[in-house]
Design a protein around this motif. Structure first.
Motif, short mmCIF file in Angstrom:
data_model
loop_
_atom_site.label_atom_id
_atom_site.label_comp_id
_atom_site.label_asym_id
_atom_site.label_seq_id
_atom_site.Cartn_x
_atom_site.Cartn_y
_atom_site.Cartn_z
N ILE A 52 0.88 -1.17 0.00
CA ILE A 52 0.00 0.00 0.00
C ILE A 52 0.91 1.22 0.00
CG2 ILE A 52 -1.85 1.23 1.16
CD1 ILE A 52 -2.62 -1.32 2.58
N ASP A 53 0.89 1.99 -1.10
CA ASP A 53 1.76 3.16 -1.21
C ASP A 53 0.94 4.41 -0.93
OD1 ASP A 53 4.13 4.34 -3.75
OD2 ASP A 53 3.48 5.19 -1.84
N THR A 54 1.17 5.02 0.21
CA THR A 54 0.36 6.16 0.61
C THR A 54 1.07 7.49 0.40
OG1 THR A 54 1.22 6.09 2.87
CG2 THR A 54 -0.74 4.74 2.41
N ALA A 55 2.28 7.45 -0.16
CA ALA A 55 3.10 8.67 -0.24
C ALA A 55 2.42 9.77 -1.04
CB ALA A 55 4.47 8.33 -0.82
N ALA A 56 1.94 9.43 -2.22
CA ALA A 56 1.33 10.46 -3.07
C ALA A 56 0.08 11.02 -2.41
CB ALA A 56 0.99 9.87 -4.43
N MET A 60 -1.33 15.25 -0.76
CA MET A 60 -2.38 15.99 -1.46
C MET A 60 -3.02 17.05 -0.57
SD MET A 60 -3.91 13.09 -3.95
CE MET A 60 -5.19 14.17 -4.56
N PRO A 61 -3.67 18.02 -1.21
CA PRO A 61 -4.21 19.14 -0.44
C PRO A 61 -5.15 18.68 0.67
CG PRO A 61 -4.54 19.49 -2.80
CD PRO A 61 -3.92 18.15 -2.66
N GLY A 62 -4.96 19.22 1.85
CA GLY A 62 -5.89 19.00 2.95
C GLY A 62 -5.70 17.69 3.69
N VAL A 63 -4.79 16.85 3.25
CA VAL A 63 -4.66 15.53 3.88
C VAL A 63 -3.92 15.63 5.20
CG1 VAL A 63 -3.69 13.20 3.64
CG2 VAL A 63 -4.79 14.31 1.68
N ALA A 119 -8.75 13.87 6.01
CA ALA A 119 -8.44 15.17 5.41
C ALA A 119 -9.38 16.23 5.95
CB ALA A 119 -8.56 15.06 3.89
N GLU A 120 -9.08 17.47 5.57
CA GLU A 120 -9.89 18.59 6.08
C GLU A 120 -11.32 18.54 5.58
OE1 GLU A 120 -8.89 20.53 8.37
OE2 GLU A 120 -6.72 20.30 8.33
N THR A 121 -11.51 18.14 4.33
CA THR A 121 -12.87 18.05 3.78
C THR A 121 -13.12 16.67 3.21
OG1 THR A 121 -12.40 18.69 1.50
CG2 THR A 121 -12.71 20.49 3.09
N ALA A 131 -5.62 8.40 -4.84
CA ALA A 131 -4.18 8.42 -5.08
C ALA A 131 -3.43 7.38 -4.25
CB ALA A 131 -3.62 9.81 -4.78
N VAL A 132 -4.13 6.67 -3.38
CA VAL A 132 -3.48 5.59 -2.63
C VAL A 132 -3.32 4.41 -3.59
CG1 VAL A 132 -3.76 3.93 -0.75
CG2 VAL A 132 -4.48 6.32 -0.42
N VAL A 133 -2.09 3.92 -3.70
CA VAL A 133 -1.84 2.84 -4.66
C VAL A 133 -1.74 1.52 -3.91
CG1 VAL A 133 -0.33 1.98 -6.46
CG2 VAL A 133 -0.60 4.46 -6.14
N VAL A 134 -2.70 0.65 -4.12
CA VAL A 134 -2.68 -0.67 -3.48
C VAL A 134 -2.37 -1.71 -4.54
CG1 VAL A 134 -3.94 -2.30 -2.06
CG2 VAL A 134 -4.51 0.13 -1.93
N THR A 135 -1.36 -2.50 -4.28
CA THR A 135 -1.03 -3.58 -5.21
C THR A 135 -1.60 -4.88 -4.66
OG1 THR A 135 1.02 -2.43 -5.69
CG2 THR A 135 0.83 -4.68 -6.51
#
Lengths: 780, 266
Positions: A52-56, A60-63, A119-121, A131-135
């Motif tokens: 699970i790649d959460t970097a991107a 992101m805005p508001g995260v 995130a904020e919203t 944008a979370v990349v799960v393989t």
């Protein structure tokens, strides 16, 4: 009975806020600085999570944070539990696979959560979730019980070889085999009890806050049982000790069982609120509800009934396969066992019963209690079998039932349940008269001349609710007791708060519970408030499900009232210088019988709180508490008869009439009872004709929106004709049996029995969609 | 990520030019398909160009031989138009069967036809009545307009301006509702033109959308009556099969709905 007492059709106090948009649901609660959670969910029914790649996403805005199952394990948060131990025939305990809130290694159903973005919203959370990349490494999936137990099937959990959770039985196999050996006739039927999605109007939601100074959590959650939620989150999920966790279930828009369980989402929101140091809010959308709310039913069964030459039942043999989905939900193990097989006697005097139930894992969402929880499955099986028997034995379906009715009470069935009271003949008579059963053959003939297929079907249901005697369920494996609590706080000038461990999410407790007080103490209902749903305010209670709130919660209120009344009498007797035995309650006053010496209840309260003139040794105040543990289940029962017309060209079923004759014991608010019956019948009809949660062979949910999941609408159902017969329940002080689930329990069989009567074939499963009915007509 | 720009066009020409300027623009009429699709994040147009307020696109004209419905006219307006109800009652009735009141107050004929949902109602009427779809650049005959699942003859950016229906001698629509979506599980529109032409169109049955039903048209040519369909067999080839109805069930519904429509048409 007074204007507002027991038996009065009082309009509901709570409705004003509900129908003017002032209900306060979890999503309405405003908390400063709240973040929004959005879950990343598996698109695969069965897969290993490689990475699970959460970097991107994190950039992101508001995260605020992106969290996975790894962090949950690191923080030593526990897995979800199942609270009812069931043993297989061989004595081994049920085989339970680990059920994590966020899947760290393996996903086992489409929609299972693997990560959460905070995130904020809401929209920022949704955007980042994409944008979370799960393989994933996809694994083969199994969707049906049959496929799951077949040799070579993909294995879901290492703990459950062959995907079998348990292989359980109840009853006397030898006695049943003997009965079949002696039988003059045997009736056999294969049945499916179709999988349903609960679809409460309000989707599930949670709002969690952590106060670092006090190390204290507050969780708003859509729960039917906030104290149980607190217990489970604390003792099993390890979030916090109970005294550091407040759970609030405010207004909740329907539950039907689906909001009993403590799901991954509220657990994650609660845990995350401490981890990110901000309040965390999650509100599900309808697709998530379809994917993750515990589904109901999903049994495949074979029923066999043995009859003697006089058409009396000698024995019943049942084999059931129950689909649990991918994980064992909180009460899942009890539903196809002790909530199901124990009702297989129906209304009939059956000497021998033997039932086997196999619980099986599949790559579908978890299955658990849903309105009726096990009793609809039992009732459908018995009542379809009886109707089939009547056709096979060529006897009238009403008379076959009547001949086999239990008529002596109490009656010990061979499947644990001991029915306390009932009059099954009375409801059968009432229903047959109401629908003009005698006139049916002529109506059928007339319809036939007009090219229409008309049919009539019976369902003589009984159910066990008002759950439950704690010792009994404990001995059967329950991890909890099923008593209820009530605290009555009389205020100094005589208004009252009733703090109840029950929870109202549509049941109308804020009205009916007030009626109990009005009836006994003469206090007008607008002077009584019902407090529920907040673990800081209300002492421990077990919540609302299983049609228990009046029978058990109401009885707790009665017990507390007895204590209030006893103390009030002592105060009045002392102040009016009379004997306690001479005090009666009339028009809200405590009166010395035969005199005009009286004290208004408000003055009794004031006396208790000023304490200027109380009997020696009496503590000031007027506040009493009670915990009520029922001595038995209660047994609502009745007869439903349904008359339909089937359009042979399209297979569509229309209702001509639907009559219900229910025995719920005493009715506190007949209007609310009617509402419950209307709703229950509609859900039973929904199951019979329309609703079906369907997965394809790869485990994709085909019915993930109302475009494909057919919920009953007003024009799908008839105007019901309701009747009541009454045998008071001897087991509780109110004489009530409960009514919330009866309609959902008994209706389906009446509908299918009517359709099969109309089309002349028995081979028909639910939902009896026009497509299926048309095929059944043309296959015959 | 899902940001879009909303434009309210005041004329057809302005709408066309706004479309050409956008990266990935979409026209919006009633929004009954586009908006749910956008909410589910299955589409993310850069620009949304609202046609619904363009005066030239709203209205109904009934003459002796034809009914012209402007493209952005709502289903509610079609269903409740007194002159249209007299001229082609089956068309008014069909519009009244679409969705539910909330859908009918917003949904438009132009939107329905441009989308060409395989279970939409209007395509059956347009095909059976042999209507002409007029756009901002040309006229397209019904038989050429529908080209398969969600596909039409429209070019990118082409705007339907109106639909012109010849008034038939007899017509009727029978819709068997999908139990969940209330779209047509199968709907059949039958029409006998003033010139004697018989056309029958079924929606909801084929995976490619609305289709003519030659077998039924043939049978009705020799004998316009429900009984004429007794001997007709409808093939289930190419028909949709799902949890709500198998292909052979849909084939059966085509026949049954057609038969009931003929009886209703008189």
């Amino acid at each position: 009975m007074g204007v507002e007492g027991i038996g009065a059709r009082v309009t509901r106090k709570e409705d004003r806020r509900f129908i003017t948009g002032k209900g306060r649901y979890v999503d309405d609660v405003k908390v400063y600085g709240a973040t929004h959670a959005h879950f990343v969910r598996s698109p695969h029914a069965h897969a290993r999570v490689k990475s699970i790649d959460t970097a991107a996403a994190a950039k992101m805005p508001g995260v605020v944070a992106v969290l996975t199952g790894r962090e949950i394990v690191d923080d030593k948060v526990g897995n979800l539990i199942c609270g009812w131990m069931i043993h297989s025939k061989d004595g081994s305990p049920m085989k339970m696979g680990a059920y994590p809130a966020l899947a760290p290694e393996v996903v086992r159903y489409v929609g299972q959560a693997v990560a959460v973005v905070i995130a904020e919203t809401k929209n920022q959370a949704r955007d980042a979730a994409e944008a979370v990349v799960v393989t994933y490494e996809e694994l083969p999936a199994v969707v049906s019980v049959k496929a799951a137990i077949a040799p070579g099937a993909p294995q879901l959990h290492p703990e459950a070889p062959g995907n079998v959770i348990y292989d359980w039985s109840l009853g006397d196999e030898a006695a049943v085999n003997d009965a079949f050996g002696r039988a003059a006739n045997v009736v056999k039927l294969d049945l499916v009890n179709n999988r349903l999605a609960p679809n409460a109007m309000e989707p599930r939601a949670a709002l969690a806050q952590y106060d670092a100074a006090e190390e204290h959590f507050t969780l708003y959650t859509t729960s039917q049982n906030p104290h149980v939620a607190r217990l489970v989150l604390s003792a099993f999920y390890n979030i916090a000790p109970e005294n550091k966790l407040r759970v609030i279930a405010p207004d909740v828009g329907g539950g039907f069982g689906s909001k009993i369980f403590i799901y991954p989402e509220e657990m994650v929101a609660l845990w995350a609120s401490k981890r990110v140091g901000r309040p965390v809010r999650w509100t599900g959308d309808r697709t998530e509800a379809f994917l993750t709310d515990a589904n109901g039913r999903d049994h495949v069964s074979t029923a066999e009934m043995a009859f003697d030459k006089d058409n009396r039942i000698l024995g019943l043999r049942v084999k059931t396969y129950a689909n649990f989905g991918a994980y064992m939900s909180l009460f899942s193990s009890s539903v196809p066992t002790y909530l199901y097989a124990t009702l297989l006697s129906g209304q009939y005097d059956i000497p021998a019963i033997y039932a086997e139930v196999m619980g099986v894992y599949t790559n579908t969402s978890p299955v658990d209690a849903y309105r009726g929880a096990g009793r609809p499955e039992a009732s459908y099986l018995i009542e379809r079998t009886m109707e089939t028997a009547a056709r096979q034995l060529k006897v009238d379906p009403g008379e076959l039932r009547r001949k086999n009715f239990i008529t002596q009470f109490p009656h010990q069935t061979p499947v644990i349940m001991a029915y306390d009271t009932g009059d099954f003949g009375a409801s059968l008579d009432a229903a047959m008269k109401a629908i003009d059963y005698a006139g049916f053959p002529a109506r059928k003939e007339k319809a036939k001349k007009e090219g229409k297929l008309r049919g009539i079907g019976f369902s003589c249901y009984i159910e066990a609710c008002g759950i439950a005697p704690s010792k009994a369920v404990g001995s059967l494996g329950a991890g909890v007791g099923l008593w209820e609590s009530a605290e009555i706080r009389v205020n100094p000038v005589g208004t009252i708060e009733v703090l109840t461990g029950s929870h109202s999410h549509g049941q109308g407790h804020e009205t009916t519970f007030c009626q109990l007080i009005a009836d006994r103490l003469g206090v007008p209902i607008e002077q009584v408030s019902i407090v529920h749903g907040d673990t800081d305010k209300v002492q421990f209670g077990m919540g609302t499900y299983g049609s228990r709130s009046l029978a058990v919660g109401g009885s707790a209120i009665v017990k507390a009232m007895e204590k209030v009344e006893a103390k009030a009498r002592k105060i009045v007797a002392h102040q009016l210088e009379a004997s306690e035995d001479d005090i009666v309650i009339e028009n809200g006053e405590f009166k010395v019988a035969g005199t005009d010496k009286a004290m208004a209840f408000a003055n009794v309260a004031l006396a208790a709180y000023t304490a200027h003139n109380l009997p020696d040794g009496m503590e000031p105040g007027l506040k009493e508490s009670a915990f009520y543990d029922p001595s038995n289940f209660t047994f609502p029962a009745g007869t439903y008869i349904c008359e339909v017309e089937v359009d042979a060209g399209t297979g569509k079923t229309s209702f001509v009439n639907f009559v219900a004759a229910d025995d719920f014991g005493r009715l506190v608010n007949p209007m609310i009872v009617e509402g419950q019956v209307h709703g229950g019948l509609t859900q039973g009809i929904g199951q019979a004709l329309l609703e079906h949660a369907v997965y394809d062979d790869s485990g994709q949910l085909l019915t993930a929106s109302f475009m494909d999941y057919a919920m009953p609408r007003a024009d799908d159902v008839p105007s019901y004709e309701l009747h009541h017969t009454t045998t008071l329940c001897p087991g509780n002080p109110l004489g009530v049996k409960g009514c919330g689930e009866a309609g959902a329990i008994g209706a389906s069989a009446a509908v299918i029995n009517a359709i099969t009567d109309a089309i002349g074939t028995n081979k028909l499963d639910m939902p009896a969609t026009p497509d299926r009915v048309w095929h059944a007509i043309h296959a015959a | 990520m899902y940001q879009t720009h909303y434009h309210r066009a005041s004329s057809i020409d302005e709408a066309a030019s706004l479309f050409a300027k956008g990266d990935d623009a979409k026209f919006l009429a009633g929004g009954q398909t586009l908006l749910p699709v956008m909410k589910q994040r299955l589409a993310a147009p850069s620009d949304v160009i609202d046609l619904a307020k363009i005066p030239a696109l709203v209205g109904i004209e009934v003459t002796a031989d034809r009914v012209v419905i402007k493209a952005a006219t709502t289903h509610y307006d079609v269903a409740s138009n007194a002159q249209l109800q007299k001229a082609i009652p089956a068309l008014a009735e069909l519009a009244g069967l679409i969705g539910d009141p909330a859908v009918r107050y917003r949904g438009t004929i132009g939107g329905s036809l441009a989308n060409n949902d395989p279970a939409a109602d209007y395509p059956a009427a347009v095909l059976a009545l042999n209507a002409t779809v007029k756009t901002n650049t040309r006229e397209i005959a019904a038989d050429e307009f529908f080209q398969g699942l969600f596909a039409t003859a429209l070019e990118d950016g082409e705007i339907i301006t109106q639909v012109s229906f010849p008034i038939p001698a007899k017509a009727a629509y029978e819709k068997f509702r999908h139990p969940a979506s209330r779209f047509a599980l199968t709907g059949v529109f039958v029409a006998q033109g003033k010139n004697g032409d018989i056309r029958v169109a079924a929606t909801g049955a084929s995976a490619s959308g609305v289709m003519r039903v030659a077998g039924i048209e043939q049978a009705l040519k020799s004998n316009w009556s429900a009984a004429a369909l007794d001997g007709v067999t409808i093939s289930s080839d190419g028909l949709m099969s799902d949890i709500h109805g198998s292909a052979d069930y849909r084939a059966n519904l085509i026949k049954v709905m057609a038969s009931r429509a003929v009886a209703k048409a008189g």
